[in-house]
Motif scaffolding. Sequence first.
Motif, PDB file in Angstrom:
ATOM      1  N   LEU A   5       0.776  -1.355  -0.055  1.00 28.85           N
ATOM      2  CA  LEU A   5      -0.230  -0.017   0.418  1.00 28.85           C
ATOM      3  C   LEU A   5       0.621   1.125  -0.221  1.00 28.85           C
ATOM      4  CD1 LEU A   5      -2.571  -1.232   2.323  1.00 28.85           C
ATOM      5  CD2 LEU A   5      -2.845  -0.864   0.162  1.00 28.85           C
ATOM      6  N   ALA A   6       1.869   0.991   0.833  1.00 29.53           N
ATOM      7  CA  ALA A   6       3.037   1.944   0.531  1.00 29.53           C
ATOM      8  C   ALA A   6       3.207   2.500  -0.606  1.00 29.53           C
ATOM      9  CB  ALA A   6       4.110   2.072   1.698  1.00 29.53           C
ATOM     10  N   ILE A   7       3.823   1.679  -0.942  1.00 32.41           N
ATOM     11  CA  ILE A   7       4.320   1.648  -2.764  1.00 32.41           C
ATOM     12  C   ILE A   7       3.317   2.055  -3.552  1.00 32.41           C
ATOM     13  CG2 ILE A   7       5.407   0.580  -4.608  1.00 32.41           C
ATOM     14  CD1 ILE A   7       6.857  -1.049  -2.141  1.00 32.41           C
ATOM     15  N   GLN A   8       2.338   1.505  -3.291  1.00 33.40           N
ATOM     16  CA  GLN A   8       1.205   2.040  -4.330  1.00 33.40           C
ATOM     17  C   GLN A   8       1.081   3.672  -3.767  1.00 33.40           C
ATOM     18  OE1 GLN A   8      -1.828  -0.420  -3.855  1.00 33.40           O
ATOM     19  NE2 GLN A   8      -1.270  -2.391  -5.054  1.00 33.40           N
ATOM     20  N   ALA A   9       1.075   3.913  -3.106  1.00 29.29           N
ATOM     21  CA  ALA A   9       0.787   5.585  -2.904  1.00 29.29           C
ATOM     22  C   ALA A   9       2.311   6.571  -2.871  1.00 29.29           C
ATOM     23  CB  ALA A   9       0.438   5.210  -0.792  1.00 29.29           C
ATOM     24  N   ILE A  10       2.963   5.927  -2.462  1.00 27.38           N
ATOM     25  CA  ILE A  10       4.065   6.691  -3.325  1.00 27.38           C
ATOM     26  C   ILE A  10       3.986   7.264  -4.496  1.00 27.38           C
ATOM     27  CG2 ILE A  10       6.454   6.782  -3.651  1.00 27.38           C
ATOM     28  CD1 ILE A  10       6.773   5.036  -0.462  1.00 27.38           C
ATOM     29  N   LEU A  43      13.787   3.143  -0.295  1.00 26.81           N
ATOM     30  CA  LEU A  43      13.838   2.282   1.564  1.00 26.81           C
ATOM     31  C   LEU A  43      12.870   1.422   1.510  1.00 26.81           C
ATOM     32  CD1 LEU A  43      14.870   5.910   3.448  1.00 26.81           C
ATOM     33  CD2 LEU A  43      16.376   3.709   3.004  1.00 26.81           C
ATOM     34  N   VAL A  44      11.330   2.031   1.069  1.00 23.80           N
ATOM     35  CA  VAL A  44      10.458   0.676   1.594  1.00 23.80           C
ATOM     36  C   VAL A  44      10.824  -0.096   0.171  1.00 23.80           C
ATOM     37  CG1 VAL A  44       7.864   0.322   0.911  1.00 23.80           C
ATOM     38  CG2 VAL A  44       8.724   2.678   2.361  1.00 23.80           C
ATOM     39  N   ARG A  45      11.318   0.057  -0.241  1.00 19.86           N
ATOM     40  CA  ARG A  45      10.762  -1.608  -1.091  1.00 19.86           C
ATOM     41  C   ARG A  45      11.786  -2.568  -0.400  1.00 19.86           C
ATOM     42  NH1 ARG A  45      11.469   1.092  -7.054  1.00 19.86           N
ATOM     43  NH2 ARG A  45       9.246   0.752  -7.770  1.00 19.86           N
ATOM     44  N   GLU A  46      13.434  -1.446   0.062  1.00 17.76           N
ATOM     45  CA  GLU A  46      14.327  -2.270   0.138  1.00 17.76           C
ATOM     46  C   GLU A  46      14.135  -3.224   1.614  1.00 17.76           C
ATOM     47  OE1 GLU A  46      17.495   0.026   0.186  1.00 17.76           O
ATOM     48  OE2 GLU A  46      17.997   0.702  -1.778  1.00 17.76           O
ATOM     49  N   GLY A  51       9.596  -1.422   8.609  1.00 18.09           N
ATOM     50  CA  GLY A  51      11.935  -1.520   8.704  1.00 18.09           C
ATOM     51  C   GLY A  51      12.293  -0.495   7.669  1.00 18.09           C
ATOM     52  N   ALA A  52      11.632   0.318   6.904  1.00 16.83           N
ATOM     53  CA  ALA A  52      12.022   2.004   6.807  1.00 16.83           C
ATOM     54  C   ALA A  52      11.812   2.725   7.240  1.00 16.83           C
ATOM     55  CB  ALA A  52      11.945   2.336   5.131  1.00 16.83           C
ATOM     56  N   LEU A  53      11.249   3.062   8.699  1.00 14.31           N
ATOM     57  CA  LEU A  53      10.386   4.099   9.060  1.00 14.31           C
ATOM     58  C   LEU A  53      11.891   5.494   9.922  1.00 14.31           C
ATOM     59  CD1 LEU A  53       7.137   2.716  10.806  1.00 14.31           C
ATOM     60  CD2 LEU A  53       7.511   4.655   8.982  1.00 14.31           C
ATOM     61  N   PRO A  54      12.377   4.452  10.528  1.00 16.14           N
ATOM     62  CA  PRO A  54      13.128   5.444  11.257  1.00 16.14           C
ATOM     63  C   PRO A  54      14.768   6.082   9.992  1.00 16.14           C
ATOM     64  CG  PRO A  54      13.483   2.689  11.736  1.00 16.14           C
ATOM     65  CD  PRO A  54      12.701   2.849  11.106  1.00 16.14           C
ATOM     66  N   ARG A  55      14.749   5.363   8.463  1.00 18.95           N
ATOM     67  CA  ARG A  55      15.394   5.702   7.890  1.00 18.95           C
ATOM     68  C   ARG A  55      14.682   7.035   7.163  1.00 18.95           C
ATOM     69  NH1 ARG A  55      20.402   2.803   5.216  1.00 18.95           N
ATOM     70  NH2 ARG A  55      20.930   1.383   7.589  1.00 18.95           N
ATOM     71  N   ILE A  56      13.160   6.383   6.947  1.00 16.51           N
ATOM     72  CA  ILE A  56      12.422   7.800   6.490  1.00 16.51           C
ATOM     73  C   ILE A  56      12.336   8.843   6.975  1.00 16.51           C
ATOM     74  CG2 ILE A  56      10.445   8.047   6.120  1.00 16.51           C
ATOM     75  CD1 ILE A  56       9.253   5.158   5.201  1.00 16.51           C
ATOM     76  N   ALA A  57      12.266   8.585   8.439  1.00 13.43           N
ATOM     77  CA  ALA A  57      12.416  10.105  10.379  1.00 13.43           C
ATOM     78  C   ALA A  57      14.029  10.009   9.348  1.00 13.43           C
ATOM     79  CB  ALA A  57      12.489   9.129  10.980  1.00 13.43           C
ATOM     80  N   GLY A  58      14.269   9.996   9.429  1.00 12.24           N
ATOM     81  CA  GLY A  58      16.265  10.029   8.405  1.00 12.24           C
ATOM     82  C   GLY A  58      15.917  11.140   7.620  1.00 12.24           C
ATOM     83  N   GLN A  59      15.554  10.682   6.274  1.00 14.94           N
ATOM     84  CA  GLN A  59      15.209  11.147   5.397  1.00 14.94           C
ATOM     85  C   GLN A  59      14.637  12.654   5.351  1.00 14.94           C
ATOM     86  OE1 GLN A  59      16.644  10.571   2.270  1.00 14.94           O
ATOM     87  NE2 GLN A  59      15.695  12.762   1.560  1.00 14.94           N
ATOM     88  N   PHE A  60      13.457  12.464   6.070  1.00 15.75           N
ATOM     89  CA  PHE A  60      12.992  14.130   5.986  1.00 15.75           C
ATOM     90  C   PHE A  60      13.537  14.985   6.587  1.00 15.75           C
ATOM     91  CE2 PHE A  60       8.391  11.824   6.372  1.00 15.75           C
ATOM     92  CZ  PHE A  60       8.103  11.625   5.498  1.00 15.75           C
TER      93      PHE A  60
END
Length: 92
Positions: A5-10, A43-46, A51-60
């Motif tokens: 769902l996250a990939i589809q939303a992106i 990140l989400v794909r990998e 599992g990607a949430l901490p790195r997503i926060a870092g990206q923000f």
Amino acid sequence: MLTSLAIQAIHAYQRHLSPHKGFSCAYAVATDGLSCSAVVLDLVRERGLLGALPRIAGQFASCGRAARVVGSRVSGVCCCGPIPIPFGFGGR
């Protein structure tokens, strides 16, 4: 399921919203590289969404720093993933 769902939303954001918003991602402008939505998608794909949430926060956070650097070259909102995040800096 959440990852899918996250990939589809992106993808929907990248195809239907981003081209019409009228400004560029601060991170992409500052680094002359990938936009936040592209980085978050990778990140989400990998790692999967959770599992990607901490790195997503870092990206923000990186995008916020980039917004302060590029200042007036970006119009007040960073396209971090499917949710635009406003920052307090001037527009073009």
